[in-house]
Design a protein around this motif. Structure first.
Motif, PDB file in Angstrom:
ATOM      1  N   ASN A   1       3.161 -14.631   7.166  1.00 53.35           N
ATOM      2  CA  ASN A   1       4.386 -15.255   7.662  1.00 53.35           C
ATOM      3  C   ASN A   1       5.572 -15.105   6.718  1.00 53.35           C
ATOM      4  O   ASN A   1       6.660 -14.763   7.136  1.00 53.35           O
ATOM      5  N   ASP A   2       5.383 -15.391   5.445  1.00 55.68           N
ATOM      6  CA  ASP A   2       6.500 -15.394   4.494  1.00 55.68           C
ATOM      7  C   ASP A   2       6.240 -14.350   3.411  1.00 55.68           C
ATOM      8  O   ASP A   2       5.796 -14.665   2.310  1.00 55.68           O
TER       9      ASP A   2
ATOM     10  N   PHE B   1       5.309 -14.710  -0.774  1.00 56.63           N
ATOM     11  CA  PHE B   1       4.025 -14.223  -1.266  1.00 56.63           C
ATOM     12  C   PHE B   1       4.234 -13.153  -2.336  1.00 56.63           C
ATOM     13  O   PHE B   1       3.582 -13.151  -3.378  1.00 56.63           O
ATOM     14  N   TYR B   2       5.171 -12.259  -2.100  1.00 53.93           N
ATOM     15  CA  TYR B   2       5.503 -11.213  -3.064  1.00 53.93           C
ATOM     16  C   TYR B   2       5.976 -11.844  -4.383  1.00 53.93           C
ATOM     17  O   TYR B   2       5.530 -11.462  -5.464  1.00 53.93           O
TER      18      TYR B   2
ATOM     19  N   LEU C   1       3.052 -13.305  -6.356  1.00 51.14           N
ATOM     20  CA  LEU C   1       2.250 -12.291  -7.044  1.00 51.14           C
ATOM     21  C   LEU C   1       2.992 -11.741  -8.266  1.00 51.14           C
ATOM     22  O   LEU C   1       2.362 -11.443  -9.285  1.00 51.14           O
ATOM     23  N   LYS C   2       4.317 -11.616  -8.178  1.00 47.03           N
ATOM     24  CA  LYS C   2       5.113 -11.124  -9.314  1.00 47.03           C
ATOM     25  C   LYS C   2       4.933 -12.033 -10.534  1.00 47.03           C
ATOM     26  O   LYS C   2       4.926 -11.555 -11.667  1.00 47.03           O
ATOM     27  N   LYS C   3       4.754 -13.318 -10.314  1.00 49.15           N
ATOM     28  CA  LYS C   3       4.577 -14.272 -11.414  1.00 49.15           C
ATOM     29  C   LYS C   3       3.322 -13.967 -12.231  1.00 49.15           C
ATOM     30  O   LYS C   3       3.236 -14.319 -13.395  1.00 49.15           O
TER      31      LYS C   3
ATOM     32  N   LEU D   1       7.997  -4.224  -2.743  1.00 44.87           N
ATOM     33  CA  LEU D   1       8.473  -4.748  -1.467  1.00 44.87           C
ATOM     34  C   LEU D   1       9.653  -3.919  -0.964  1.00 44.87           C
ATOM     35  O   LEU D   1      10.625  -3.699  -1.691  1.00 44.87           O
ATOM     36  N   LYS D   2       9.540  -3.444   0.265  1.00 47.68           N
ATOM     37  CA  LYS D   2      10.623  -2.672   0.875  1.00 47.68           C
ATOM     38  C   LYS D   2      10.450  -2.683   2.382  1.00 47.68           C
ATOM     39  O   LYS D   2       9.416  -3.113   2.903  1.00 47.68           O
ATOM     40  N   ILE D   3      11.469  -2.212   3.069  1.00 45.92           N
ATOM     41  CA  ILE D   3      11.410  -2.102   4.528  1.00 45.92           C
ATOM     42  C   ILE D   3      11.161  -0.646   4.881  1.00 45.92           C
ATOM     43  O   ILE D   3      11.890   0.248   4.439  1.00 45.92           O
ATOM     44  N   ASN D   4      10.106  -0.423   5.648  1.00 46.35           N
ATOM     45  CA  ASN D   4       9.779   0.915   6.127  1.00 46.35           C
ATOM     46  C   ASN D   4       9.998   0.990   7.624  1.00 46.35           C
ATOM     47  O   ASN D   4       9.806   0.000   8.343  1.00 46.35           O
TER      48      ASN D   4
END
Length: 93
Positions: free
Chosen positions: A42-43, A47-48, A51-53, A62-65
């Motif tokens: 959902n979010d 979430f990204y 995980l970066k933490k 993270l990107k838009i494909n």
């Protein structure tokens, strides 16, 4: 039995350590060649960030494909991480 069941939102996966159960052929590292496990959440931004933490190494940030299926175009925000056995875990919105 050397396995665990993991659930993230409505995505479910069972991970199994090598234990002579259900082996289809000789296993050689990296085991996950050609495997891309996709999970819709959902979010994705939150979430990204979480995980970066933890200093996770991302296979794809993270990107838009853009994906085209016949005459329809889909935009998917996504990132990928690779587990220690070589499996790609793809998280998308």
């Amino acid at each position: 039995d050397k396995f665990c069941f993991i659930q993230l939102e409505n995505n479910q996966i069972m991970l199994e350590e090598i234990n002579d159960n259900w082996n289809t052929s000789k296993l050689e590292y990296p085991f996950g060649r050609g495997i891309n496990i996709s999970m819709t959440i959902n979010d994705i931004d939150n979430f990204y960030s979480e995980l970066k933490k933890y200093n996770i190494i991302f296979f794809e940030e993270l990107k838009i494909n853009e994906y085209r299926v016949n005459n329809k175009v889909f935009n998917d925000k996504e990132f990928l991480i690779q587990d220690p056995d070589g499996y790609l875990l793809r998280f998308n919105n």
